[in-house]
Design a protein around this motif. Structure first.
Motif, mmCIF file in Angstrom:
data_model
loop_
_atom_site.group_PDB
_atom_site.id
_atom_site.type_symbol
_atom_site.label_atom_id
_atom_site.label_comp_id
_atom_site.label_asym_id
_atom_site.label_seq_id
_atom_site.Cartn_x
_atom_site.Cartn_y
_atom_site.Cartn_z
ATOM 1 N N SER A 51 0.820 -1.209 0.000
ATOM 2 C CA SER A 51 0.000 0.000 0.000
ATOM 3 C C SER A 51 0.857 1.264 0.000
ATOM 4 N N VAL A 52 2.071 1.193 0.546
ATOM 5 C CA VAL A 52 2.944 2.365 0.566
ATOM 6 C C VAL A 52 4.274 1.990 -0.094
ATOM 7 N N PRO A 53 4.289 1.843 -1.413
ATOM 8 C CA PRO A 53 5.501 1.334 -2.082
ATOM 9 C C PRO A 53 6.557 2.418 -2.274
ATOM 10 N N ILE A 54 7.132 2.910 -1.164
ATOM 11 C CA ILE A 54 8.108 4.003 -1.302
ATOM 12 C C ILE A 54 9.375 3.549 -2.022
ATOM 13 N N HIS A 55 9.660 2.239 -2.003
ATOM 14 C CA HIS A 55 10.900 1.773 -2.637
ATOM 15 C C HIS A 55 10.884 1.985 -4.147
ATOM 16 N N MET A 56 9.680 2.225 -4.711
ATOM 17 C CA MET A 56 9.614 2.349 -6.173
ATOM 18 C C MET A 56 9.551 3.805 -6.636
ATOM 19 N N THR A 57 9.493 4.749 -5.692
ATOM 20 C CA THR A 57 9.182 6.134 -6.046
ATOM 21 C C THR A 57 9.958 6.634 -7.256
ATOM 22 N N GLY A 58 11.284 6.423 -7.248
ATOM 23 C CA GLY A 58 12.097 6.946 -8.344
ATOM 24 C C GLY A 58 11.783 6.292 -9.676
ATOM 25 N N ARG A 59 11.648 4.961 -9.647
ATOM 26 C CA ARG A 59 11.442 4.244 -10.902
ATOM 27 C C ARG A 59 10.085 4.508 -11.519
ATOM 28 N N PHE A 60 9.081 4.816 -10.646
ATOM 29 C CA PHE A 60 7.736 5.035 -11.143
ATOM 30 C C PHE A 60 7.715 6.120 -12.215
ATOM 31 N N LEU A 61 8.485 7.177 -11.983
ATOM 32 C CA LEU A 61 8.433 8.322 -12.879
ATOM 33 C C LEU A 61 8.807 7.926 -14.301
ATOM 34 N N SER A 62 9.944 7.222 -14.445
ATOM 35 C CA SER A 62 10.367 6.878 -15.802
ATOM 36 C C SER A 62 9.396 5.869 -16.425
ATOM 37 N N TYR A 63 8.821 4.992 -15.575
ATOM 38 C CA TYR A 63 7.854 4.040 -16.119
ATOM 39 C C TYR A 63 6.617 4.778 -16.621
ATOM 40 N N TRP A 64 6.156 5.768 -15.842
ATOM 41 C CA TRP A 64 4.960 6.497 -16.236
ATOM 42 C C TRP A 64 5.167 7.263 -17.536
ATOM 43 N N ILE A 65 6.357 7.826 -17.694
ATOM 44 C CA ILE A 65 6.617 8.545 -18.942
ATOM 45 C C ILE A 65 6.520 7.581 -20.123
ATOM 46 N N TRP A 66 7.131 6.399 -19.949
ATOM 47 C CA TRP A 66 7.056 5.404 -21.025
ATOM 48 C C TRP A 66 5.611 4.994 -21.271
ATOM 49 N N LEU A 67 4.867 4.744 -20.173
ATOM 50 C CA LEU A 67 3.479 4.297 -20.290
ATOM 51 C C LEU A 67 2.617 5.368 -20.958
ATOM 52 N N ALA A 68 2.863 6.652 -20.613
ATOM 53 C CA ALA A 68 2.079 7.733 -21.220
ATOM 54 C C ALA A 68 2.259 7.721 -22.736
ATOM 55 N N ARG A 69 3.503 7.506 -23.197
ATOM 56 C CA ARG A 69 3.720 7.458 -24.649
ATOM 57 C C ARG A 69 2.952 6.295 -25.274
ATOM 58 N N GLU A 70 2.993 5.126 -24.610
ATOM 59 C CA GLU A 70 2.265 3.962 -25.121
ATOM 60 C C GLU A 70 0.760 4.256 -25.190
ATOM 61 N N ILE A 71 0.245 4.938 -24.145
ATOM 62 C CA ILE A 71 -1.192 5.225 -24.104
ATOM 63 C C ILE A 71 -1.588 6.138 -25.260
ATOM 64 N N VAL A 72 -0.758 7.156 -25.527
ATOM 65 C CA VAL A 72 -1.066 8.066 -26.633
ATOM 66 C C VAL A 72 -1.082 7.302 -27.953
ATOM 67 N N LYS A 73 -0.046 6.467 -28.162
ATOM 68 C CA LYS A 73 0.015 5.701 -29.422
ATOM 69 C C LYS A 73 -1.201 4.797 -29.570
ATOM 70 N N ALA A 74 -1.556 4.092 -28.469
ATOM 71 C CA ALA A 74 -2.678 3.152 -28.527
ATOM 72 C C ALA A 74 -3.986 3.887 -28.777
ATOM 73 N N ASN A 75 -4.137 5.090 -28.158
ATOM 74 C CA ASN A 75 -5.353 5.869 -28.371
ATOM 75 C C ASN A 75 -5.526 6.227 -29.834
ATOM 76 N N ILE A 76 -4.437 6.684 -30.463
ATOM 77 C CA ILE A 76 -4.528 7.076 -31.867
ATOM 78 C C ILE A 76 -4.882 5.858 -32.719
ATOM 79 N N ASP A 77 -4.296 4.706 -32.372
ATOM 80 C CA ASP A 77 -4.576 3.485 -33.126
ATOM 81 C C ASP A 77 -6.058 3.117 -33.030
ATOM 82 N N VAL A 78 -6.596 3.119 -31.802
ATOM 83 C CA VAL A 78 -8.010 2.737 -31.635
ATOM 84 C C VAL A 78 -8.920 3.778 -32.283
ATOM 85 N N ALA A 79 -8.570 5.067 -32.174
ATOM 86 C CA ALA A 79 -9.392 6.105 -32.798
ATOM 87 C C ALA A 79 -9.491 5.879 -34.300
#
Lengths: 169, 117, 92
Positions: A51-79
């Motif tokens: 519930s409090v995953p502080i050990h991942m705090t730093g890594r989350f950011l770079s993962y989210w940036i990657w995931l955001a790009r994937e989400i944008v690409k997938a959205n355009i594909d489905v649209a």
């Protein structure tokens, strides 16, 4: 202890940002609420690596940036698929392996799959996941395993591979 | 400065409107409940993000923007959870996804394959 | 002006979602449509806050997002188990 303090800190920040009133009375209410919530959380024994995953705090950011790009690409594909008159979809069901060691990583992986339009996680088992993809190519992309590997690396950073096998709480 | 920010807001809100309406159209066009989830997911991810971003530009560096970002963060955490709960409920109830020709879609087991990357 | 256009786009989408909820055909289509309608309502409240110059609407949007999520989960649980008090499979 560090987890309890960081949970309390996060709650204090949330209160200050959401309230917007900084009079002594309201601040006292906030302090009381934060202490009560932390006390209840400790008593319920839910303040753990899940519930409090502080050990991942730093890594989350770079993962989210990657995931955001994937989400944008997938959205355009489905649209494109939605507006194409021929409706070019080929629904596919796939069982895929999940290589995350713990439950938290598996949940992050499953949620990332669902968050990316074009793929939805349908069922989650011990070490595999059932995915519905809007088209065969979309499923193949996911089966290539890049997201799986990234989530595994995200979870592996910090915790010494949970020995309880994800049967916490 | 104000004109630039207004233009940025316009662009973000119009793009958000496009994805939200596309999701709504997909919700009607797609053939079964599983594929409709993809359309609904589109409105919840990029549609919502563009809307919130467009409003946040107008909000500036204030508590308003912080609240908008909290709404977005909350949508991003709850939307996949709700979709998974729905997909899992559909699956458990025995409804199977259909192919374009109406035949049931069988699950392909690819969990033995080693991942390549 | 831009908020009015955004609100109109949201209204169109909500109408499409309502149409799906009306047509169905299964219960799950309707739950999906209602859930989509709910997240659009959250955005709608936020946009209306700006349109009317009352940013305190955002607090309502935040609370509505919470209620929409809990509501969807509750409806799903009710139709799955016919009971809201029952523990899920994972609980002991």
């Amino acid at each position: 202890m560090l987890r309890i303090v960081s949970l309390g800190g996060a709650l204090v920040v949330a209160w200050l940002l959401l309230s917007g009133h900084y009079t002594p009375l309201i601040l006292a209410f906030g302090l009381f609420s934060v202490i009560a919530v932390v006390a209840i959380a400790v008593r319920m024994d839910v303040v753990d690596h899940e519930s409090v995953p502080i050990h991942m705090t730093g890594r989350f950011l770079s993962y989210w940036i990657w995931l955001a790009r994937e989400i944008v690409k997938a959205n355009i594909d489905v649209a494109k698929r939605v507006w194409s008159p021929a409706l070019p979809i080929s629904p596919t069901l796939l069982w895929l392996k999940t290589s995350q060691p713990g439950e938290l990583g598996q949940v992050i992986y499953a949620n990332s799959i669902t968050l990316t339009p074009g793929t939805v996680s349908v069922s989650l088992q011990e070490d595999r996941i059932l995915v519905h993809a809007i088209a065969r190519e979309v499923g193949d992309d996911l089966a290539a395993g890049e997201m799986d590997q990234r989530v595994t690396r995200l979870e592996a950073s910090g915790i010494p591979a949970p020995a309880q096998g994800g049967q916490g709480a | 400065m104000g004109v630039v920010l207004d233009g940025l807001s316009w662009a973000l809100l119009l793009a958000g409107s496009f994805f939200v309406i596309t999701g709504g159209v997909g919700l009607l066009r797609f053939p079964d409940v599983y594929s409709r989830m993809h359309a609904a997911g589109m409105t919840d991810t990029l549609g919502a993000a563009l809307f919130i971003a467009g409003l946040a530009v107008q909000g500036g560096f204030t508590l308003i923007t912080v609240k908008l970002l909290m709404i977005l963060l909350f949508i991003f955490f709850t939307s996949p959870t709700a979709t998974y709960a729905l997909a899992n409920a559909v699956w458990s109830s025995g409804v199977r996804p259909k192919r374009r020709d109406g035949t049931a879609c069988e699950a392909i087991d690819r969990s033995d394959e080693p991942s390549k990357s | 002006m831009m908020f009015a256009v955004a609100a109109a786009a949201l209204l169109v989408t909500m109408l499409l979602a309502l149409l799906r909820a009306y047509v169905g055909p299964t219960l799950y289509d309707r739950i999906l449509a209602v859930n989509t309608f709910g997240t659009k309502t959250v955005l709608m409240i936020a946009v209306l806050g700006f349109l009317m110059g009352r940013p305190d609407f955002l607090d309502i949007a935040l609370v509505y997002a919470l209620i929409n999520f809990i509501g969807t989960i509750a409806v799903l649980k009710f139709f799955r188990y016919g009971d809201l008090g029952r523990a899920g499979e994972g609980d002991s």
